[in-house]
Design a protein around this motif. Structure first.
Motif, PDB file in Angstrom:
ATOM      1  N   GLN A 168      -2.976  -4.293  15.590  1.00 38.82           N
ATOM      2  CA  GLN A 168      -4.206  -5.066  15.595  1.00 38.82           C
ATOM      3  C   GLN A 168      -3.859  -6.513  15.220  1.00 38.82           C
ATOM      4  N   PRO A 169      -4.305  -7.517  15.983  1.00 41.25           N
ATOM      5  CA  PRO A 169      -3.915  -8.905  15.692  1.00 41.25           C
ATOM      6  C   PRO A 169      -4.165  -9.333  14.253  1.00 41.25           C
ATOM      7  N   VAL A 170      -5.298  -8.923  13.677  1.00 36.25           N
ATOM      8  CA  VAL A 170      -5.582  -9.342  12.306  1.00 36.25           C
ATOM      9  C   VAL A 170      -4.618  -8.689  11.322  1.00 36.25           C
ATOM     10  N   LEU A 214      -2.756 -11.120   8.722  1.00 34.47           N
ATOM     11  CA  LEU A 214      -2.946 -10.965   7.277  1.00 34.47           C
ATOM     12  C   LEU A 214      -1.887 -10.075   6.639  1.00 34.47           C
ATOM     13  N   ASN A 215      -0.871  -9.670   7.436  1.00 36.14           N
ATOM     14  CA  ASN A 215       0.256  -8.892   6.929  1.00 36.14           C
ATOM     15  C   ASN A 215      -0.211  -7.642   6.193  1.00 36.14           C
ATOM     16  N   PHE A 216      -1.042  -6.852   6.881  1.00 38.34           N
ATOM     17  CA  PHE A 216      -1.491  -5.601   6.282  1.00 38.34           C
ATOM     18  C   PHE A 216      -0.272  -4.795   5.805  1.00 38.34           C
ATOM     19  N   THR A 249       2.156   1.342  -9.749  1.00 40.93           N
ATOM     20  CA  THR A 249       1.776  -0.025  -9.433  1.00 40.93           C
ATOM     21  C   THR A 249       1.619  -0.101  -7.926  1.00 40.93           C
ATOM     22  N   PHE A 250       0.579  -0.792  -7.505  1.00 39.05           N
ATOM     23  CA  PHE A 250       0.172  -0.700  -6.110  1.00 39.05           C
ATOM     24  C   PHE A 250      -0.341  -2.055  -5.659  1.00 39.05           C
ATOM     25  N   GLU A 251       0.220  -2.567  -4.564  1.00 46.39           N
ATOM     26  CA  GLU A 251      -0.327  -3.760  -3.935  1.00 46.39           C
ATOM     27  C   GLU A 251      -0.681  -3.418  -2.500  1.00 46.39           C
ATOM     28  N   PHE A 252      -1.906  -3.705  -2.122  1.00 47.75           N
ATOM     29  CA  PHE A 252      -2.422  -3.351  -0.808  1.00 47.75           C
ATOM     30  C   PHE A 252      -3.009  -4.597  -0.170  1.00 47.75           C
ATOM     31  N   ARG A 253      -2.477  -4.955   0.997  1.00 49.48           N
ATOM     32  CA  ARG A 253      -2.957  -6.126   1.729  1.00 49.48           C
ATOM     33  C   ARG A 253      -3.793  -5.625   2.908  1.00 49.48           C
ATOM     34  N   TYR A 254      -5.051  -6.028   2.965  1.00 44.17           N
ATOM     35  CA  TYR A 254      -5.964  -5.543   3.987  1.00 44.17           C
ATOM     36  C   TYR A 254      -6.927  -6.671   4.375  1.00 44.17           C
ATOM     37  N   GLY A 255      -7.871  -6.350   5.275  1.00 42.84           N
ATOM     38  CA  GLY A 255      -8.761  -7.390   5.773  1.00 42.84           C
ATOM     39  C   GLY A 255      -9.678  -7.960   4.715  1.00 42.84           C
ATOM     40  N   GLY A 256     -10.001  -7.171   3.695  1.00 48.56           N
ATOM     41  CA  GLY A 256     -10.914  -7.635   2.658  1.00 48.56           C
ATOM     42  C   GLY A 256     -10.249  -8.369   1.516  1.00 48.56           C
TER      43      GLY A 256
END
Length: 775
Positions: free
Chosen positions: A340-342, A346-348, A383-390
């Motif tokens: 998906q382009p986004v 945003l480097n999901f 420990t958790f890092e999550f990169r998403y649209g929000g």
């Protein structure tokens, strides 16, 4: 240096403190002509806990064999079992050869531990399937989905060919998106599922698993959060996996896996020690889907007294992956492996480190061992890092778990059995959120803490009427408390939410033969919403979600015919309040409640040994899961929302029909070839059950309405080949997944508001590997 000295001193003390008792029996397991060795044969003392397996040269050693008359039994798939009677004395060493004659393979109803007490699956009144080590290692052993996908009532998918899997039992996969929901996931009987019901498989290394036990249907009288069922993974120990082993595996899409283990028994079978580690990497069959995960496991157990068993184990994992997101139908048709382009913009992705360490103790309370007490305590963190649209989410959670249980198989030697216990689980830690600025942290928009606690108290009684009829009744009380705190100006500083339920379960069992049974059960299930489903962030307004609650009515039968046909049949009806219906808002997963629902299902399986070299497994699942009262608000072509009555529609993302077929052939000694076929019927991607349709959405409140066309996911068939060849101490193996290279939807993101419902499954996937084991 000091740590090494402590280990050496501890080992020396244990050797001194635990002098060898009993006799030692050693020898070889050979084919009937007495020349060719048989590796991997199970050798044991009949009726006792002393057992081992033969090495690549057929050699075995049984230590701590009790003095007196004993029966030594050897068995291996494709051979008739052999038995030798001996009389041994303390300190004696006996040598003997055991010869096995090729024959049609016979089946045994093995013991299962996903119950209050270990017992044969032929005696457990529930829908149960067990996968042993052989079944586990037929696939790439990357994800739990590879082991479960041939089971009835179970729906699995690997989102991107990794262990980021979607697993559901009896419809719970519809709700699951980035973790397992509605299923109690256990590792050696201790919950991996957290108090909010969410579970991940980061700490589960399939090559370190001895077997996987699956109980379908609610068993909340014993396990919390199990409205769908229970998956219990039993780990290898130094006794079941002795010696040193190493594995290398390579395949398509940049797939690499490395695994090593070292295990040993301690003083015969009095204890064991096993350490293992692995690393898995994949470039990904979709764009922007590469990642890797490293894992480590340490397991030690020791019989500190005649009736006291102590175990210590630890697991850790570290993973990093980027995520491609889901696609619309037009994007999927143009290039199903595109990102998906986004997701690229945003480097999901997800970066996560986890660990868990704990101890378990079991104490026999009487001489016969029929009454036991057990307890466990575990501490863990992630420990958790999550990169998403929000945005970008960063959490640092801690977890403490403890439980205790008393089990009496025969109270006073009579027909009454009792089990009672308590479990406490607490997860707490920080939760911080930033805007996603092209994959980097932008402005901080929330900073807080979250916590969830579950206290469960349970008991179960079982009364046996004569030899053939058993009645059991259980009751569990669960209370789950959520707390959200925010330190960010302008947001809600503290909010709480509490859920509780009494969950009874009653079962009547009729043993129609020595290895056959029929059962009927009534059980209540309970499932709470997850952290992120209740609140988008710690200081945001909590959503008004109710827990899912159901009554499940079930009848089933299981049996073994002529030692060659193992059948399992279950039919169930579930009456559900507040079913969780999945929704997806531009990549942010959530749920909403339906008023009422009903599920009807049929699950069939048959395993048969046709000849000494041919096995066949077939399963069929029928799932009719209906939303009886559901009227959601759906955006129309004008951009406004209209209430639409969807009562009577099917739950999305669940196929109504599913068939699996597995055939294993052993044409020559040491070679095994298997074929797996999976067929499933059409799946709807939306709650409107549209064969085709249009979703209308707006990127922002002021942007124009965008129409997005979509269609239901068509029926599909997947074929997999696997082969294993044993050459001395080396096992060479390979798999070809999706043999015909079909393009298909591997995972559905149901009710996506932007029409991006589809995540592609992999194309033809070839992998090869080798395992070397020395004992």
């Amino acid at each position: 240096m000091r740590f090494s000295a402590i280990v050496v001193l501890a080992s020396a003390w244990l050797n001194t403190a635990a002098l060898a008792q009993g006799a030692e029996v050693r020898g070889r397991v050979l084919q009937a002509d007495g020349t060719a060795p048989i590796p991997g044969a199970e050798v044991m003392i009949r009726g006792g806990a002393v057992r081992t397996t033969s090495d690549s040269a057929g050699r075995f050693v049984l230590r701590a064999v009790p003095a007196g008359a004993v029966e030594i039994v050897a068995r291996q798939l494709g051979y008739q079992p052999a038995m030798v009677q001996l009389v041994v004395a303390d300190g004696e060493t006996r040598t003997l050869d055991l010869t096995l004659t090729p024959s049609i393979t016979t089946l045994d109803l093995i013991s299962i531990t996903a119950t209050p007490d270990p017992r044969s699956i032929g005696d457990v009144p529930a829908a149960i399937t067990v996968a042993d080590t052989t079944a586990i290692r037929q696939g790439r052993t990357v994800g739990l989905n590879e082991t479960l996908r041939m089971m009835p009532g179970v729906q699995t998918a690997s989102r991107f060919g990794t262990d980021d899997v979607n697993i559901g039992i009896r419809g719970s996969a519809s709700r699951a998106r980035q973790a397992i929901r509605g299923v109690a996931l256990l590792l050696d009987g201790v919950p991996l599922s957290e108090p909010d019901g969410v579970a991940r498989t980061d700490l589960v290394e399939m090559l370190a698993a001895q077997r996987v036990e699956v109980v379908r249907g609610p068993v909340s009288a014993l396990y919390f959060g199990s409205s769908g069922g229970v998956v219990n993974i039993i780990s290898q120990t130094g006794l079941t996996n002795p010696g040193v082993a190493a594995l290398w595996q390579y395949g398509a899409y940049g797939f690499q896996k490395y695994y090593g283990s070292a295990g040993t028994g301690l003083y015969g079978t009095r204890g064991s020690l096993l350490a293992s580690g692995s690393y898995t990497h994949i470039d990904g069959y979709r764009d922007h889907s590469n990642g890797g995960i490293g894992r480590g496991q340490l397991r030690a157990d020791y019989q500190v007294a005649s009736r006291t068993q102590l175990s210590v184990d630890a697991e850790l994992s570290s993973m990093s992956t980027v995520l491609p997101g889901q696609l619309t139908e037009a994007q999927f048709d143009a290039n199903p492996n595109a990102a998906q382009p986004v997701a690229v913009l945003l480097n999901f992705g997800r970066d996560e480190d986890r660990f868990r360490v704990g101890t378990r103790v079991q104490q026999g309370l009487n001489q016969s061992g029929s009454t036991t007490a057990s307890a466990y305590f575990y501490y863990g963190g992630r420990t958790f890092e999550f990169r998403y649209g929000g945005g970008i989410l960063n959490i640092n959670f801690h977890r403490s778990q403890l439980g205790a249980q008393v089990n009496a198989v025969h109270v006073g030697g009579g027909p009454l059995g009792l089990v009672a216990g308590v479990q406490y689980d607490n997860v707490f830690g920080t939760d911080r959120r930033w805007d996603n600025d092209a994959g980097s942290k932008g402005d901080l928009f929330d900073d807080g803490r979250n916590a969830a606690k579950n206290l469960g108290v349970f008991g179960q009684a079982e009364w046996q009427f004569g030899r053939s009829v058993t009645l059991s009744a259980g009751l569990r009380y669960d209370e789950v408390d959520f707390a959200f705190e925010s330190y960010f100006a302008g947001l809600i500083p503290r909010q709480e939410r509490k859920y509780s339920q009494w969950s009874p379960r009653t079962t009547l069992t009729w043993r129609t033969g020595s290895q056959a049974m029929v059962y009927a059960s009534v059980a209540r299930g309970f499932e709470v919403p997850a952290f992120g489903e209740i609140s988008p962030s710690p200081g945001d307004t909590l959503k008004q979600l109710e827990p899912k609650s159901l009554w499940n009515y079930e009848v089933g039968a299981r049996g073994l015919l002529e030692k060659r046909f193992l059948y399992d049949v279950s039919v169930f009806f579930s009456d559900i309040d507040n079913e969780f219906v999945p929704v997806d808002n531009n990549g942010v997963a959530g749920v909403e409640n339906a008023g009422s629902s009903r599920n009807f299902g049929i699950e069939l399986s048959l395993l048969t040994n046709v000849t000494k070299w041919l096995d066949v497994l077939a399963t069929y699942t029928f799932s009719d899961f209906r939303l009886l009262e559901y009227t959601p608000a759906i955006r129309d072509s004008t951009g406004g929302f209209q209430a639409v009555d969807l009562s009577g529609n099917l739950l999305p993302a669940v196929p109504q029909n599913r068939v699996t077929l597995g055939v294993d052939v052993r044409p020559v000694h040491g070679l095994s070839v298997g074929v797996r076929v999976e067929w499933q019927s059409q799946m709807f991607v939306d709650s409107e059950n549209s064969e085709s349709g249009t979703v209308y959405f707006k990127r922002t409140p002021t942007s124009p309405v965008i129409p997005v066309a979509f269609s239901a996911v068509p029926a599909r068939t997947l074929v997999e080949l696997n082969a294993h060849y044993q050459v001395g101490v080396i096992n060479i193996f390979g798999t070809i997944e999706n043999l015909f290279g079909i393009t298909y939807v591997g995972n559905v993101v149901a009710n996506a508001v932007n029409g991006a419902f589809y995540e592609a499954g992999p194309g033809r996937w070839v992998s090869l590997g080798a395992r070397v084991g020395l004992r």
